[in-house]
Design an enzyme around this catalytic site. Structure first.
Site, PDB file in Angstrom:
ATOM      1  N   GLY A 129      63.841  34.001  65.241  1.00  0.00           N
ATOM      2  CA  GLY A 129      64.044  34.574  63.911  1.00  0.00           C
ATOM      3  C   GLY A 129      63.049  35.704  63.691  1.00  0.00           C
ATOM      4  O   GLY A 129      62.422  36.174  64.642  1.00  0.00           O
TER       5      GLY A 129
ATOM      6  N   PHE B 177      57.495  35.558  59.321  1.00  0.00           N
ATOM      7  CA  PHE B 177      57.384  34.812  58.049  1.00  0.00           C
ATOM      8  C   PHE B 177      58.530  33.818  57.823  1.00  0.00           C
ATOM      9  O   PHE B 177      58.874  33.482  56.697  1.00  0.00           O
ATOM     10  CB  PHE B 177      57.285  35.764  56.836  1.00  0.00           C
ATOM     11  CG  PHE B 177      56.226  36.809  57.002  1.00  0.00           C
ATOM     12  CD1 PHE B 177      54.881  36.461  56.962  1.00  0.00           C
ATOM     13  CD2 PHE B 177      56.561  38.133  57.243  1.00  0.00           C
ATOM     14  CE1 PHE B 177      53.896  37.425  57.142  1.00  0.00           C
ATOM     15  CE2 PHE B 177      55.589  39.102  57.427  1.00  0.00           C
ATOM     16  CZ  PHE B 177      54.248  38.753  57.374  1.00  0.00           C
TER      17      PHE B 177
ATOM     18  N   LYS C 207      58.388  29.939  61.984  1.00  0.00           N
ATOM     19  CA  LYS C 207      58.668  29.590  63.384  1.00  0.00           C
ATOM     20  C   LYS C 207      57.519  28.829  64.029  1.00  0.00           C
ATOM     21  O   LYS C 207      57.737  27.825  64.700  1.00  0.00           O
ATOM     22  CB  LYS C 207      58.940  30.859  64.223  1.00  0.00           C
ATOM     23  CG  LYS C 207      60.181  31.626  63.836  1.00  0.00           C
ATOM     24  CD  LYS C 207      60.512  32.714  64.853  1.00  0.00           C
ATOM     25  CE  LYS C 207      59.347  33.617  65.201  1.00  0.00           C
ATOM     26  NZ  LYS C 207      58.820  34.332  64.025  1.00  0.00           N
TER      27      LYS C 207
ATOM     28  N   GLU D  52      55.192  32.925  71.486  1.00  0.00           N
ATOM     29  CA  GLU D  52      55.319  34.398  71.591  1.00  0.00           C
ATOM     30  C   GLU D  52      55.932  34.810  72.933  1.00  0.00           C
ATOM     31  O   GLU D  52      55.428  35.714  73.605  1.00  0.00           O
ATOM     32  CB  GLU D  52      53.928  35.050  71.455  1.00  0.00           C
ATOM     33  CG  GLU D  52      53.212  34.686  70.184  1.00  0.00           C
ATOM     34  CD  GLU D  52      53.335  35.717  69.078  1.00  0.00           C
ATOM     35  OE1 GLU D  52      54.442  36.308  68.926  1.00  0.00           O
ATOM     36  OE2 GLU D  52      52.347  35.909  68.365  1.00  0.00           O
ATOM     37  N   ILE D  53      57.019  34.152  73.284  1.00  0.00           N
ATOM     38  CA  ILE D  53      57.604  34.364  74.615  1.00  0.00           C
ATOM     39  C   ILE D  53      58.087  35.807  74.808  1.00  0.00           C
ATOM     40  O   ILE D  53      58.199  36.282  75.936  1.00  0.00           O
ATOM     41  CB  ILE D  53      58.715  33.318  74.901  1.00  0.00           C
ATOM     42  CG1 ILE D  53      59.018  33.283  76.405  1.00  0.00           C
ATOM     43  CG2 ILE D  53      59.967  33.582  74.058  1.00  0.00           C
ATOM     44  CD1 ILE D  53      59.481  31.979  76.941  1.00  0.00           C
TER      45      ILE D  53
ATOM     46  N   CYS E 138      63.468  41.518  47.718  1.00  0.00           N
ATOM     47  CA  CYS E 138      64.441  41.070  46.713  1.00  0.00           C
ATOM     48  C   CYS E 138      64.549  39.558  46.571  1.00  0.00           C
ATOM     49  O   CYS E 138      65.236  39.079  45.661  1.00  0.00           O
ATOM     50  CB  CYS E 138      65.816  41.658  47.011  1.00  0.00           C
ATOM     51  SG  CYS E 138      66.673  40.831  48.362  1.00  0.00           S
TER      52      CYS E 138
ATOM     53  N   CYS F  90      65.720  41.503  54.059  1.00  0.00           N
ATOM     54  CA  CYS F  90      67.133  41.171  54.271  1.00  0.00           C
ATOM     55  C   CYS F  90      67.847  42.411  54.825  1.00  0.00           C
ATOM     56  O   CYS F  90      67.272  43.499  54.874  1.00  0.00           O
ATOM     57  CB  CYS F  90      67.777  40.711  52.967  1.00  0.00           C
ATOM     58  SG  CYS F  90      67.997  42.033  51.771  1.00  0.00           S
TER      59      CYS F  90
ATOM     60  N   CYS G  16      67.729  45.398  52.274  1.00  0.00           N
ATOM     61  CA  CYS G  16      66.442  46.030  51.953  1.00  0.00           C
ATOM     62  C   CYS G  16      65.751  46.611  53.180  1.00  0.00           C
ATOM     63  O   CYS G  16      64.819  47.398  53.050  1.00  0.00           O
ATOM     64  CB  CYS G  16      65.510  45.011  51.291  1.00  0.00           C
ATOM     65  SG  CYS G  16      66.118  44.416  49.698  1.00  0.00           S
TER      66      CYS G  16
END
Ligand SMILES: [Zn+2]
Length: 199
Positions: A18, A21, A24, A97-98, A156, A191, A194
Site C-alpha cells: 500500500g 501512512f 503497513k 522495505e522489500i 480530504c 487519494c 487529491c
C-alpha cells in the site's frame, strides 16, 4: 484465512503493501509477533538504505518495534540466514522495505517459501510518481496472501492509496530522485483525486 494445506505443510508468502501512512509496518510487526508468541523462530531483515540508520529494529510510526538484522543486499541476507540456520531452524522470515532490496530477493523469497518457511514481506507498491516499485510488483503476483492497506488522504479525509512527495511545501517534481534520505522532504497520503502527478 491462513490455513494449513492437506499435507500439513507450512511455507508461503504474505505481502503487506500500500502507500505510506497505511499502517503497513504496524501490521507487519503484529504478524511477526503472533508467530513469536507461538514460540516460532522468527527472523526479520531490513535493508540498510543509509548507513547512518543501520539500527537493528523495525519501527512503526506509532512506536512499536521488532528486532531485525540490517543488511546491505540479498546476498548478505542469505549469508546471515545460513549462519542462523546452523543454530536453529527458521520458521518465519520477515523482510521489511522489500522495495529497496536488489531484485535477487524475489527468487530467494520463493525458495524459502518452497522450503517451508512462512515469508512475510512488507513494502510500498508504488513510488511518489505512482510507478510500481521493484520487487513488490512481482510479489503481488507470486504471494499467496496480499493485503493492500489504504491510508487516509491528508487533503480530504477520504481513503488514500498514493504517496505524494512534498519538497519545500510543494509536490515534488518527477525528476527529483526517488530515494532521498535527507529529512528535508515530507510525504503525504493522498487519494486519487487529491494526488498531483509529478511533472
Ligand atoms: Zn483526497
Amino acid at each position: 484465512m491462513l490455513t494449513k494445506n492437506l499435507q500439513n505443510k507450512l511455507g508461503w508468502i504474505e505481502l503487506i503493501t500500500g502507500c505510506m501512512f497505511a499502517g503497513k509496518t504496524e501490521e507487519f510487526i503484529k504478524r511477526l509477533r503472533r508467530h513469536s508468541y507461538a514460540k516460532r523462530n522468527v527472523v526479520a531483515f531490513k535493508p540498510i538504505i543509509d548507513d547512518r540508520y543501520s539500527i537493528d529494529k523495525i519501527s512503526s510510526h506509532s512506536g512499536s518495534q521488532f528486532e531485525s538484522y540490517p543488511v546491505k543486499d540479498s546476498l548478505q541476507m542469505v549469508e546471515k540466514i545460513k549462519e542462523l540456520t546452523k543454530i536453529k531452524k527458521i520458521d518465519v522470515l520477515g523482510i521489511d522495505e522489500i522495495q529497496f532490496f536488489d531484485e535477487g530477493i524475489v527468487n530467494l523469497v520463493q525458495e524459502y517459501a518452497d522450503k517451508g518457511i512462512i515469508v512475510i514481506v512488507n513494502g510500498l507498491d508504488k513510488d511518489f510518481k505512482c510507478e510500481p516499485f521493484k520487487n513488490v510488483d512481482k510479489l503481488l503476483v507470486q504471494a499467496e496472501y496480499v493485503d493492500k492497506l489504504s491510508a487516509i488522504c491528508h487533503n480530504c479525509g477520504s481513503n488514500a492509496s498514493r504517496t505524494q512527495r512534498i519538497v519545500n511545501g510543494k509536490p515534488a517534481a518527477a525528476n527529483e530522485p526517488v530515494i532521498l534520505v535527507s529529512g528535508e522532504e515530507q510525504y503525504e497520503a493522498r487519494c486519487r483525486h487529491c494526488y498531483i502527478k509529478p511533472k
